[in-house]
Design a protein around this motif. Structure first.
Motif, short mmCIF file in Angstrom:
data_model
loop_
_atom_site.label_atom_id
_atom_site.label_comp_id
_atom_site.label_asym_id
_atom_site.label_seq_id
_atom_site.Cartn_x
_atom_site.Cartn_y
_atom_site.Cartn_z
N GLY A 79 -8.32 -15.52 -1.86
CA GLY A 79 -7.47 -16.52 -2.42
C GLY A 79 -5.77 -16.08 -1.96
N PRO A 80 -5.20 -16.47 -3.21
CA PRO A 80 -3.87 -16.20 -3.08
C PRO A 80 -3.06 -14.96 -3.90
CG PRO A 80 -4.29 -18.14 -4.83
CD PRO A 80 -5.32 -17.69 -3.93
N PHE A 81 -4.75 -14.25 -4.58
CA PHE A 81 -4.42 -13.11 -5.34
C PHE A 81 -5.20 -11.99 -4.62
CE2 PHE A 81 -3.95 -15.95 -9.11
CZ PHE A 81 -2.68 -16.40 -8.97
N GLY A 82 -6.00 -12.26 -3.20
CA GLY A 82 -6.61 -11.69 -2.87
C GLY A 82 -5.56 -10.36 -1.66
N LEU A 83 -6.18 -9.45 -1.58
CA LEU A 83 -5.73 -8.57 -0.98
C LEU A 83 -6.16 -8.30 0.51
CD1 LEU A 83 -5.47 -5.41 -3.73
CD2 LEU A 83 -3.80 -6.65 -3.80
N VAL A 84 -5.21 -8.19 1.15
CA VAL A 84 -5.54 -8.85 2.67
C VAL A 84 -5.28 -7.10 3.56
CG1 VAL A 84 -5.59 -10.07 4.89
CG2 VAL A 84 -5.76 -10.75 2.22
N ALA A 85 -5.78 -7.05 4.69
CA ALA A 85 -5.28 -5.87 5.23
C ALA A 85 -4.38 -6.51 6.25
CB ALA A 85 -6.58 -4.64 5.90
N ALA A 86 -3.87 -7.23 6.86
CA ALA A 86 -3.18 -7.72 7.63
C ALA A 86 -2.08 -8.20 6.63
CB ALA A 86 -4.07 -8.93 8.45
N ALA A 87 -1.90 -8.10 5.38
CA ALA A 87 -0.67 -8.57 5.11
C ALA A 87 0.16 -6.86 4.53
CB ALA A 87 -0.85 -8.79 3.22
N THR A 88 1.20 -7.47 4.52
CA THR A 88 2.20 -6.30 4.68
C THR A 88 2.07 -5.03 2.89
OG1 THR A 88 4.21 -7.74 3.42
CG2 THR A 88 4.07 -7.51 5.59
N PRO A 89 2.59 -3.96 2.87
CA PRO A 89 1.84 -3.87 1.46
C PRO A 89 3.15 -4.16 0.82
CG PRO A 89 2.38 -2.18 3.73
CD PRO A 89 2.87 -3.27 3.87
N LEU A 111 -3.54 2.91 -15.18
CA LEU A 111 -4.76 1.56 -15.46
C LEU A 111 -5.58 2.94 -14.67
CD1 LEU A 111 -3.57 -2.06 -14.89
CD2 LEU A 111 -4.09 -0.96 -17.03
N LEU A 112 -7.84 1.96 -15.60
CA LEU A 112 -8.77 2.82 -14.35
C LEU A 112 -8.73 2.26 -13.57
CD1 LEU A 112 -11.32 1.66 -15.50
CD2 LEU A 112 -10.87 2.44 -17.85
N PHE A 113 -9.77 2.66 -12.62
CA PHE A 113 -9.95 1.70 -11.33
C PHE A 113 -11.12 2.36 -11.05
CE2 PHE A 113 -9.96 0.77 -7.00
CZ PHE A 113 -10.01 -0.05 -6.30
N VAL A 114 -12.21 0.61 -11.04
CA VAL A 114 -13.71 1.12 -10.38
C VAL A 114 -13.63 0.10 -9.35
CG1 VAL A 114 -15.56 0.05 -11.55
CG2 VAL A 114 -14.30 0.67 -12.59
N GLY A 115 -13.89 1.46 -8.27
CA GLY A 115 -14.20 0.34 -6.93
C GLY A 115 -14.43 1.72 -5.74
N PRO A 116 -14.12 1.26 -4.58
CA PRO A 116 -14.58 2.90 -3.84
C PRO A 116 -13.14 3.11 -2.82
CG PRO A 116 -15.02 -0.12 -2.21
CD PRO A 116 -14.74 -0.38 -4.03
N GLY A 117 -12.83 3.46 -2.14
CA GLY A 117 -11.58 4.25 -1.58
C GLY A 117 -11.02 5.12 -2.14
N ALA A 118 -10.33 6.16 -1.33
CA ALA A 118 -9.75 7.28 -1.69
C ALA A 118 -7.83 7.76 -0.89
CB ALA A 118 -10.50 8.43 -0.07
N ALA A 119 -7.32 8.58 -1.84
CA ALA A 119 -5.84 8.90 -2.36
C ALA A 119 -5.14 10.40 -2.27
CB ALA A 119 -4.95 7.47 -2.64
N ALA A 120 -4.65 10.56 -1.89
CA ALA A 120 -4.13 11.87 -1.99
C ALA A 120 -4.01 12.09 -3.64
CB ALA A 120 -2.91 12.00 -1.34
N PRO A 121 -4.10 13.27 -3.95
CA PRO A 121 -4.54 13.65 -5.58
C PRO A 121 -3.50 13.03 -6.40
CG PRO A 121 -4.99 15.50 -4.44
CD PRO A 121 -4.58 14.39 -3.16
N ALA A 122 -2.53 13.59 -5.53
CA ALA A 122 -0.84 12.80 -6.37
C ALA A 122 -0.66 11.16 -6.29
CB ALA A 122 0.29 13.11 -5.64
N ARG A 123 -1.36 10.23 -5.85
CA ARG A 123 -1.49 8.89 -6.01
C ARG A 123 -3.10 8.49 -6.60
NH1 ARG A 123 0.95 6.15 -1.22
NH2 ARG A 123 3.27 6.16 -0.98
N PRO A 125 -5.34 1.82 5.87
CA PRO A 125 -4.37 1.64 5.09
C PRO A 125 -3.68 2.07 3.31
CG PRO A 125 -4.10 2.21 7.02
CD PRO A 125 -5.03 1.49 6.80
N GLN A 126 -3.19 0.49 2.96
CA GLN A 126 -3.04 0.47 2.04
C GLN A 126 -3.77 0.81 0.96
OE1 GLN A 126 -1.01 -3.33 2.25
NE2 GLN A 126 -1.57 -3.83 4.59
N ILE A 127 -5.27 1.37 0.94
CA ILE A 127 -5.45 1.34 -0.25
C ILE A 127 -5.04 2.65 -1.35
CG2 ILE A 127 -7.01 2.96 1.00
CD1 ILE A 127 -7.95 0.38 -2.14
#
Length: 462
Positions: free
Chosen positions: A313-323, A368-380, A354-356
């Motif tokens: 939908g229009p609020f969905g995050l898509v890898a092909a979209a710009t950051p 906010l807290l986050f429930v789900g998959p993914g990984a990032a640098a500790p500072a993020r 990579p946009q995660i």
């Protein structure tokens, strides 16, 4: 001018009239149908098709001569059925030996000496008695295994086919298909048990000093005193007992009024409720959920793979979209959930993009807290909780019960587990019975905010 004479007209009348004959075309000869080429072509096709079919059977199925004879059912006594149907007043006769029209080629032949008496057939088919095995010697004393999981009381299920016994042997295996449903009443939201007592409502949310205006709307931000929205809007919880903890998050609420009311009114207040950003009147739904003691999350739609993958939908995050576009959609989801403690995301496809990392940084920036998959640098990395299982990925009773038990095992072994549930009558019915067994299994139900890992502290400035 000479006078024109017409005397010669009489002479022309006396001339003989020439007879004119009109030729008549003869009808064309009738063409005869070329029967000979047609017959030759049909014969060639028939012979070629039969030859091709025979070669296909010989090469594909590797029939030998005996199998072909069994397939064609060629015998001295003519074609016979594997099971002869009795006539009026006749006793059923045993199947003939050596196969028949209903016996596949290569099947083992029946014993010719088998008795035609039905009672004798039953006697002969009984398995031989097993020899008694002597009891083993006493083994040295060992530590007792952990207590088995307690399961909710359910009506006896119908007997399953023999082919499914292998999947039943493994308690962690998902059945390949559901068992036939019994004739009891189908599950419904009205059959859920009511919550005993009046749950304590949560504090009013959101707080004005923890909001920031933007083009998407009012966004949550940390307060002037450093308090994080995920800590302020979470359900207070404390359990001094050293027990495994399991959190249940009901996702995609707000789209169905009956299902949303059932989740708010019929599930324990420790259950976390996650609302869809496409729902209407979200501020009223979130206020009602918090008034009944539930902490609230917002669902972040993301792209997923597969032919049956839903459109985010229009609020969905898509890898092909710009950051920038994904960041704007993420802020829209945040703004539509006033008083939500965090976000929940299920898309493995976007979590591997990579946009995660930018999404994690934005969630941490807004506290906010986050429930789900993914990984990032500790500072993020924000306050994070990993998903253990989606219990109703396969929507039938056996699969739901197995995944619920897997969540209990994870809570007992790893200390914590996060189970996601979709708002469906069968899911709520199995969930309600399972919640009553948690105490017997040494597991306690907690809100998901009690299981998150706090964000790493930023590195100290030199």
């Amino acid at each position: 001018m000479a006078k024109r004479r017409y005397d010669d007209l009489d002479d022309e009348d006396d001339e003989d009239v020439l007879s004119t004959s009109i030729p008549v075309a003869a009808p064309p000869p009738r063409r005869r149908l070329p029967l000979r080429p047609l017959l030759i072509g049909s014969l060639v096709l028939a012979l070629g098709g039969g030859l091709g079919t025979g070669l296909y059977l010989l090469t594909s199925y590797q029939y030998d001569a005996r199998s072909l004879i069994g397939l064609l059912d060629i015998g001295d006594t003519g074609p016979r059925l594997s099971m002869q149907l009795p006539g009026p007043g006749e006793v059923p006769r045993p199947a003939p030996s050596g196969g028949g029209l209903l016996t596949p080629p290569g099947a083992p032949a029946r014993d010719e000496t088998a008795s035609a008496d039905p009672s004798a057939s039953v006697t002969n088919s009984a398995p031989p008695p097993t020899a008694s095995v002597p009891a083993p010697a006493a083994a040295p004393t060992m530590a007792a295994p952990p207590a088995p999981l307690a399961t909710p009381a359910t009506p006896p299920a119908p007997s399953s086919p023999p082919g499914r016994s292998a999947s039943r042997a493994d308690p962690n295996a998902i059945p390949p298909q559901p068992s036939p449903r019994t004739a009891d009443k189908p599950p419904s939201y009205d059959s859920l048990p009511e919550i005993k007592g009046d749950p304590k409502p949560l504090a009013s949310a959101p707080l004005r000093d923890m909001l920031k205006k933007s083009q998407a709307g009012d966004l949550p931000v940390p307060g002037p005193d450093g308090r994080q929205p995920w800590q302020v809007y979470a359900r207070p919880w404390a359990d001094p007992a050293n027990r495994g903890k399991v959190a249940v998050v009901v996702i995609d609420l707000g789209l169905d009024r009956v299902a949303t009311d059932a989740a708010i009114l019929r599930l324990p207040p420790e259950v976390t409720l996650a609302f869809s950003p496409y729902a209407a009147n979200l501020d009223k739904w979130i206020r009602k959920a918090r008034d009944h003691g539930h902490e609230v999350l917002m669902v972040v739609p993301t792209e997923s793979e597969g032919p049956a993958a839903p459109d985010p939908g229009p609020f969905g995050l898509v890898a092909a979209a710009t950051p920038e576009a994904n960041l704007g959609r993420l802020e829209t989801v945040m703004a539509r959930g006033p008083g939500a403690a965090g976000l929940v995301m299920m898309g493995e496809t976007f979590a591997a993009a990579p946009q995660i990392s930018g999404v994690f940084a934005a969630v941490r920036e807004h506290g906010l807290l986050f429930v789900g998959p993914g990984a990032a640098a500790p500072a993020r990395t924000p306050a994070l909780a990993r998903i253990t299982t989606l219990i109703d990925r396969d929507l039938y009773r056996e699969a739901i019960d197995i995944r619920l038990n897997q969540a209990v095992v994870s809570a007992r072994v790893q200390g914590r587990a996060v189970a996601l549930v979709q708002p469906r009558p069968l899911s709520f019915e199995r969930l309600a019975g399972w919640l009553g067994t948690l105490s017997a299994n040494g597991v306690v139900l907690t809100p998901v905010s009690a299981l998150v890992t706090p964000p790493p502290a930023p590195p100290a400035k030199p």
